[in-house]
Scaffold this motif. Sequence first.
Motif, short mmCIF file in Angstrom:
data_model
loop_
_atom_site.label_atom_id
_atom_site.label_comp_id
_atom_site.label_asym_id
_atom_site.label_seq_id
_atom_site.Cartn_x
_atom_site.Cartn_y
_atom_site.Cartn_z
N LEU A 14 -45.50 4.75 -3.54
CA LEU A 14 -45.14 3.39 -3.15
C LEU A 14 -43.96 2.88 -3.98
O LEU A 14 -43.01 2.29 -3.44
CB LEU A 14 -46.34 2.46 -3.31
N ASP A 15 -43.97 3.14 -5.29
CA ASP A 15 -42.83 2.76 -6.15
C ASP A 15 -41.55 3.47 -5.71
O ASP A 15 -40.48 2.86 -5.68
CB ASP A 15 -43.12 3.12 -7.61
N ALA A 16 -41.65 4.74 -5.36
CA ALA A 16 -40.47 5.50 -4.92
C ALA A 16 -39.91 4.94 -3.62
O ALA A 16 -38.69 4.79 -3.47
CB ALA A 16 -40.83 6.98 -4.75
N LEU A 17 -40.78 4.61 -2.67
CA LEU A 17 -40.32 4.05 -1.40
C LEU A 17 -39.67 2.68 -1.59
O LEU A 17 -38.63 2.39 -1.00
CB LEU A 17 -41.50 3.94 -0.42
N TRP A 31 -40.74 11.97 -8.92
CA TRP A 31 -40.06 10.86 -9.58
C TRP A 31 -41.05 9.83 -10.08
O TRP A 31 -42.07 9.57 -9.45
CB TRP A 31 -39.10 10.20 -8.58
N HIS A 32 -40.75 9.26 -11.24
CA HIS A 32 -41.53 8.16 -11.80
C HIS A 32 -40.57 7.05 -12.16
O HIS A 32 -39.40 7.31 -12.48
CB HIS A 32 -42.29 8.61 -13.05
N PRO A 33 -40.99 5.78 -12.10
CA PRO A 33 -40.09 4.68 -12.47
C PRO A 33 -39.48 4.91 -13.84
O PRO A 33 -40.16 5.29 -14.79
CB PRO A 33 -41.02 3.46 -12.48
N GLY A 34 -38.17 4.73 -13.91
CA GLY A 34 -37.43 4.98 -15.15
C GLY A 34 -36.67 6.29 -15.13
O GLY A 34 -35.75 6.49 -15.93
N ASP A 35 -37.06 7.22 -14.24
CA ASP A 35 -36.35 8.49 -14.11
C ASP A 35 -35.05 8.27 -13.34
O ASP A 35 -34.87 7.27 -12.65
CB ASP A 35 -37.19 9.52 -13.35
#
Length: 69
Positions: A14-17, A31-35
């Motif tokens: 959901l964060d990636a989208l 991917w993770h937030p901050g990458d």
Amino acid sequence: MSNGRSIDQFVRLLDALQTSDANGVAPPENWHPGDRVIVPPAKTADEAFARLNDAQYPCKDFYYCTKAL
């Protein structure tokens, strides 16, 4: 419901989208937030060559550049 789902993976997806939609970028696999994210390819040759020399966009090639958000 018969298959287990990881809530952490669902939240990451959901964060990636949302990041992709808000910034016009493509989060890479796992991917993770901050990458770093993948930026769309340059539209012109001049833009591609300028991007290759820009420290903000580490590029492996003219069509594969990343940036930090």
